[in-house]
Design a protein around this motif. Structure first.
Motif, PDB file in Angstrom:
ATOM      1  N   VAL A  83       0.862  -1.314  -0.074  1.00 25.03           N
ATOM      2  CA  VAL A  83      -0.078  -0.067  -0.066  1.00 25.03           C
ATOM      3  C   VAL A  83       0.853   1.300  -0.034  1.00 25.03           C
ATOM      4  O   VAL A  83       1.683   1.427   0.902  1.00 25.03           O
ATOM      5  CB  VAL A  83      -1.164   0.213   1.223  1.00 25.03           C
ATOM      6  N   TYR A  84       0.709   2.112  -1.037  1.00 25.23           N
ATOM      7  CA  TYR A  84       1.387   3.189  -0.994  1.00 25.23           C
ATOM      8  C   TYR A  84       0.283   4.700  -0.907  1.00 25.23           C
ATOM      9  O   TYR A  84      -0.612   4.489  -1.986  1.00 25.23           O
ATOM     10  CB  TYR A  84       2.220   3.739  -2.258  1.00 25.23           C
ATOM     11  N   THR A 121      -0.431  -0.412   8.348  1.00 25.22           N
ATOM     12  CA  THR A 121      -1.500  -0.451   9.433  1.00 25.22           C
ATOM     13  C   THR A 121      -2.929  -0.351   8.722  1.00 25.22           C
ATOM     14  O   THR A 121      -3.824  -0.956   9.113  1.00 25.22           O
ATOM     15  CB  THR A 121      -1.364   0.938  10.257  1.00 25.22           C
ATOM     16  N   ASN A 122      -2.911   0.330   7.496  1.00 27.25           N
ATOM     17  CA  ASN A 122      -4.299   0.180   6.831  1.00 27.25           C
ATOM     18  C   ASN A 122      -4.109   0.859   5.326  1.00 27.25           C
ATOM     19  O   ASN A 122      -3.026   0.764   4.883  1.00 27.25           O
ATOM     20  CB  ASN A 122      -4.962   1.489   7.565  1.00 27.25           C
ATOM     21  N   HIS A 148      -2.663  -8.520   3.918  1.00 27.02           N
ATOM     22  CA  HIS A 148      -1.738  -8.739   4.771  1.00 27.02           C
ATOM     23  C   HIS A 148      -1.418  -7.459   5.684  1.00 27.02           C
ATOM     24  O   HIS A 148      -1.014  -6.651   5.117  1.00 27.02           O
ATOM     25  CB  HIS A 148      -0.474  -9.540   4.143  1.00 27.02           C
ATOM     26  N   GLN A 149      -1.934  -7.598   6.905  1.00 24.69           N
ATOM     27  CA  GLN A 149      -1.429  -6.442   7.848  1.00 24.69           C
ATOM     28  C   GLN A 149      -0.449  -6.979   8.690  1.00 24.69           C
ATOM     29  O   GLN A 149      -0.727  -8.057   9.290  1.00 24.69           O
ATOM     30  CB  GLN A 149      -2.443  -6.045   8.534  1.00 24.69           C
ATOM     31  N   TRP A 150       0.836  -6.240   8.768  1.00 22.31           N
ATOM     32  CA  TRP A 150       1.970  -6.797   9.572  1.00 22.31           C
ATOM     33  C   TRP A 150       1.597  -6.752  10.872  1.00 22.31           C
ATOM     34  O   TRP A 150       2.284  -7.192  11.917  1.00 22.31           O
ATOM     35  CB  TRP A 150       3.103  -5.923   9.298  1.00 22.31           C
TER      36      TRP A 150
END
Ligand code: FMN
Length: 176
Positions: A83-84, A121-122, A148-150
């Motif tokens: 995500v950017y 995060t989001n 996938h959220q770390w």
């Protein structure tokens, strides 16, 4: 041997997206797997000339045909993007802009596609959702969207991946 082409839209070759991809591919045996990054290709940005919609191809001379061939000749396409700023990376969007005509010709008709995304995060939905819609317009046969959220716990990640593996294998067998 079935071919899997993975386009990892991260610039970091050893980054989180690579780790997520590895956690999936290390369990896949007997596949010819190729992983590429947008920076492996010389791809010029879209001119906005609209000619691709008439000529069924970009008029610019760059590596796009090479990338197209890798995507089209694969038995399974995996698109992965970090995500950017609540979206896919700019480099992936540049590639997809240049393939806009595929949405008018269903160029990915029947192609099994898996989408992967990583974030801090989001914002993962804001990658998977539009990317899924774009693939859908191009005619893909969607297999799985893995976000996938770390910050998730390891066990949740693992159970998600195991479910992914099972579904992936079942779906691929169905289409082969
Ligand atoms: C320019 C930039 C913008 C980012 N924007 C977001 C964001 O909007 N939301 C988020 O959760 N993470 C964001 N991140 C964090 C990355 O999505 C996250 O660290 C990702 O796992 C990086 O993948 P990579 O190591 O494969 O490059 C951003 C990172 C960069 C470099």
């Amino acid at each position: 041997m079935k071919k899997i082409f993975i386009l990892n839209a991260s610039r970091r070759r050893k980054g989180n997206t690579t780790k997520l991809i590895s956690s999936v591919t290390e369990k896949l045996k007997d596949f010819d797997i190729e992983i590429a990054h947008p920076q492996d290709f010389n791809i010029k940005t879209c001119l906005g000339c609209h000619k691709c919609f008439i000529k069924a191809g970009c008029v610019q001379r760059d590596d796009l045909p090479l990338l197209e061939e890798k995507i089209l000749s694969s038995d399974l396409l995996i698109l992965a993007s970090p995500v950017y700023l609540h979206y896919m990376t700019g480099e992936l969007k540049v590639i997809l802009d240049k393939l806009s005509w595929w949405a008018h010709t269903l160029r990915l008709q029947g192609k099994p596609v898996v989408l992967l995304s990583t974030c801090s995060t989001n914002g993962q939905d804001t990658v998977i959702k539009p990317l899924g819609e774009i693939m859908n317009y191009m005619g893909e046969m969607s297999l799985q969207r893995l976000m996938h959220q770390w910050c998730l716990t390891k066990s949740i990640i693992l159970s998600g991946l195991i479910a992914f593996q099972k579904k992936y294998h079942q779906e691929l067998l169905k289409v082969s």
